[in-house]
Design a protein around this motif. Structure first.
Motif, PDB file in Angstrom:
ATOM      1  N   GLU A  68       0.812  -1.214   0.000  1.00  0.00           N
ATOM      2  CA  GLU A  68       0.000   0.000   0.000  1.00  0.00           C
ATOM      3  C   GLU A  68       0.852   1.274   0.000  1.00  0.00           C
ATOM      4  N   GLU A  69       1.829   1.347   0.926  1.00  0.00           N
ATOM      5  CA  GLU A  69       2.528   2.626   1.109  1.00  0.00           C
ATOM      6  C   GLU A  69       3.389   3.039  -0.078  1.00  0.00           C
ATOM      7  N   SER A  70       3.925   2.058  -0.823  1.00  0.00           N
ATOM      8  CA  SER A  70       4.748   2.435  -1.985  1.00  0.00           C
ATOM      9  C   SER A  70       3.962   2.309  -3.292  1.00  0.00           C
ATOM     10  N   HIS A  71       2.658   1.967  -3.185  1.00  0.00           N
ATOM     11  CA  HIS A  71       1.827   1.769  -4.375  1.00  0.00           C
ATOM     12  C   HIS A  71       2.493   0.827  -5.363  1.00  0.00           C
ATOM     13  N   THR A  72       2.828  -0.351  -4.845  1.00  0.00           N
ATOM     14  CA  THR A  72       3.519  -1.348  -5.666  1.00  0.00           C
ATOM     15  C   THR A  72       2.749  -2.658  -5.665  1.00  0.00           C
ATOM     16  N   LEU A  73       2.659  -3.254  -6.858  1.00  0.00           N
ATOM     17  CA  LEU A  73       2.077  -4.591  -7.009  1.00  0.00           C
ATOM     18  C   LEU A  73       3.124  -5.474  -7.662  1.00  0.00           C
ATOM     19  N   ILE A  74       3.444  -6.580  -7.025  1.00  0.00           N
ATOM     20  CA  ILE A  74       4.367  -7.536  -7.650  1.00  0.00           C
ATOM     21  C   ILE A  74       3.674  -8.891  -7.671  1.00  0.00           C
ATOM     22  N   TYR A  75       3.561  -9.451  -8.858  1.00  0.00           N
ATOM     23  CA  TYR A  75       2.964 -10.778  -8.991  1.00  0.00           C
ATOM     24  C   TYR A  75       4.088 -11.783  -9.144  1.00  0.00           C
ATOM     25  N   TYR A  76       4.175 -12.703  -8.216  1.00  0.00           N
ATOM     26  CA  TYR A  76       5.124 -13.798  -8.364  1.00  0.00           C
ATOM     27  C   TYR A  76       4.368 -14.970  -8.983  1.00  0.00           C
ATOM     28  N   ALA A  77       4.749 -15.369 -10.189  1.00  0.00           N
ATOM     29  CA  ALA A  77       4.078 -16.455 -10.908  1.00  0.00           C
ATOM     30  C   ALA A  77       5.054 -17.606 -11.086  1.00  0.00           C
ATOM     31  N   ASN A  78       4.724 -18.764 -10.536  1.00  0.00           N
ATOM     32  CA  ASN A  78       5.664 -19.885 -10.668  1.00  0.00           C
ATOM     33  C   ASN A  78       5.211 -20.954 -11.650  1.00  0.00           C
ATOM     34  N   THR A  79       4.130 -20.653 -12.429  1.00  0.00           N
ATOM     35  CA  THR A  79       3.782 -21.530 -13.549  1.00  0.00           C
ATOM     36  C   THR A  79       3.495 -20.647 -14.757  1.00  0.00           C
ATOM     37  N   LYS A  80       3.586 -21.254 -15.932  1.00  0.00           N
ATOM     38  CA  LYS A  80       3.375 -20.517 -17.171  1.00  0.00           C
ATOM     39  C   LYS A  80       1.939 -19.975 -17.234  1.00  0.00           C
ATOM     40  N   GLU A  81       0.966 -20.791 -16.802  1.00  0.00           N
ATOM     41  CA  GLU A  81      -0.439 -20.388 -16.858  1.00  0.00           C
ATOM     42  C   GLU A  81      -0.689 -19.166 -15.971  1.00  0.00           C
ATOM     43  N   ILE A  82      -0.126 -19.213 -14.769  1.00  0.00           N
ATOM     44  CA  ILE A  82      -0.344 -18.094 -13.849  1.00  0.00           C
ATOM     45  C   ILE A  82       0.403 -16.856 -14.343  1.00  0.00           C
ATOM     46  N   TYR A  83       1.573 -17.082 -14.938  1.00  0.00           N
ATOM     47  CA  TYR A  83       2.322 -15.959 -15.519  1.00  0.00           C
ATOM     48  C   TYR A  83       1.455 -15.247 -16.559  1.00  0.00           C
ATOM     49  N   GLU A  84       0.826 -16.019 -17.425  1.00  0.00           N
ATOM     50  CA  GLU A  84       0.011 -15.420 -18.488  1.00  0.00           C
ATOM     51  C   GLU A  84      -1.198 -14.659 -17.936  1.00  0.00           C
ATOM     52  N   SER A  85      -1.843 -15.232 -16.925  1.00  0.00           N
ATOM     53  CA  SER A  85      -3.002 -14.512 -16.372  1.00  0.00           C
ATOM     54  C   SER A  85      -2.543 -13.304 -15.547  1.00  0.00           C
ATOM     55  N   ALA A  86      -1.393 -13.417 -14.892  1.00  0.00           N
ATOM     56  CA  ALA A  86      -0.845 -12.279 -14.133  1.00  0.00           C
ATOM     57  C   ALA A  86      -0.494 -11.138 -15.087  1.00  0.00           C
ATOM     58  N   TYR A  87       0.090 -11.506 -16.229  1.00  0.00           N
ATOM     59  CA  TYR A  87       0.472 -10.496 -17.214  1.00  0.00           C
ATOM     60  C   TYR A  87      -0.768  -9.761 -17.733  1.00  0.00           C
ATOM     61  N   ARG A 107       4.634  -5.123 -11.468  1.00  0.00           N
ATOM     62  CA  ARG A 107       5.684  -6.019 -11.958  1.00  0.00           C
ATOM     63  C   ARG A 107       5.242  -7.467 -11.871  1.00  0.00           C
ATOM     64  N   VAL A 108       5.728  -8.273 -12.825  1.00  0.00           N
ATOM     65  CA  VAL A 108       5.529  -9.721 -12.770  1.00  0.00           C
ATOM     66  C   VAL A 108       6.912 -10.361 -12.737  1.00  0.00           C
ATOM     67  N   VAL A 109       7.132 -11.250 -11.774  1.00  0.00           N
ATOM     68  CA  VAL A 109       8.418 -11.964 -11.683  1.00  0.00           C
ATOM     69  C   VAL A 109       8.145 -13.470 -11.676  1.00  0.00           C
ATOM     70  N   THR A 110       9.170 -14.237 -12.057  1.00  0.00           N
ATOM     71  CA  THR A 110       8.969 -15.686 -12.179  1.00  0.00           C
ATOM     72  C   THR A 110       9.876 -16.482 -11.251  1.00  0.00           C
ATOM     73  N   SER A 111      10.613 -15.795 -10.370  1.00  0.00           N
ATOM     74  CA  SER A 111      11.392 -16.551  -9.377  1.00  0.00           C
ATOM     75  C   SER A 111      11.378 -15.799  -8.055  1.00  0.00           C
ATOM     76  N   ARG A 112      11.567 -16.561  -6.972  1.00  0.00           N
ATOM     77  CA  ARG A 112      11.583 -15.932  -5.651  1.00  0.00           C
ATOM     78  C   ARG A 112      12.791 -15.014  -5.520  1.00  0.00           C
ATOM     79  N   GLU A 113      13.889 -15.410  -6.185  1.00  0.00           N
ATOM     80  CA  GLU A 113      15.104 -14.592  -6.174  1.00  0.00           C
ATOM     81  C   GLU A 113      14.830 -13.223  -6.805  1.00  0.00           C
TER      82      GLU A 113
END
Ligand SMILES: [Zn+2]
Length: 221
Positions: A68-87, A107-113
């Motif tokens: 909330e405070e930085s107005h940031t959304l990060i989607y961590y997607a660990n499957t291709k299907e979720i990546y596509e819907s997150a995008y 942002r959308v990221v695909t690894s915890r790192e």
């Protein structure tokens, strides 16, 4: 994105085999639970303990992190299907509530790192687009100075001294590290300020590929 019903999946303990349920955080909102800010960073949010034998591990699943405070959304997607819907959700403009996140960093990221790297950049008050470009420049410079180095990954990281570094690694082994230089960051940021909105547009995947493509476009301008 539609509010998912609270899920309590069950899991078979890898040590004793007994099944137990754990609380899955599909949508993490620091505005609703400020303690999640720290728990996502230190991994506590994903920690589970078997009630029968005490076996302890961290669960890996996709989730949306809303700060909330930085107005940031990060989607961590660990499957291709979720990546596509997150995008689609992050760029879509069509889903319910789009107007409320339009001005947010998305942002959308695909690894915890990558997620932890984004959070470190965010906490440092830095722009991940500039950091990705600096990582690309640092990689080129490292290859010039150490042509035999096998490193294939650069990660923005924080040292135990509290300073930031660009770490070069191969197969998880650190091969070299360059100190992050704030004056250079400011110089690149100021230099690119007029171009950045055009170069990044509404892109939500800001990674090394994005930086490589952007550097090519800058050179051809
Ligand atoms: Zn167990």
């Amino acid at each position: 994105m539609k509010e998912e019903p609270m899920t309590e999946p069950s899991f078979a303990c890898l040590q004793c085999g007994k099944t137990f349920s754990f609380h899955r955080h599909d949508k993490i909102d620091t505005g609703k639970d400020p303690s999640m800010k720290e728990k996502v960073r230190n991994g506590e949010a994903f920690a589970v303990t078997c009630p029968s034998c005490g076996w302890h591990t961290h669960m890996d699943y996709s989730f949306l992190y809303r700060e909330e405070e930085s107005h940031t959304l990060i989607y961590y997607a660990n499957t291709k299907e979720i990546y596509e819907s997150a995008y689609r959700y992050m760029t879509g403009r069509t889903g319910p509530g789009w107007e409320s996140i339009r001005g947010w960093i998305r942002r959308v990221v695909t690894s915890r790192e990558d997620l932890l790297e984004k959070l470190l950049i965010l906490d440092g008050g830095l722009d991940d687009r500039i950091i990705e470009i600096m990582k690309g420049l640092a990689f080129v410079s490292m290859k010039q100075h150490q042509p035999d180095a096998g490193a294939d990954t650069v990660l923005f990281d924080e040292g135990s001294d509290g300073n930031h570094y660009f770490r070069f690694s191969k197969d998880g082994r650190v091969e070299a590290a360059y100190a992050f230089e704030r004056p250079m960051y400011e110089k690149i940021k100021n230099g690119l300020a007029p171009l950045l909105p055009k170069l990044s547009g509404e892109e939500v995947v800001i990674n090394s590929q994005w930086a490589a493509g952007t550097m090519k476009r800058i050179q051809s301008l």
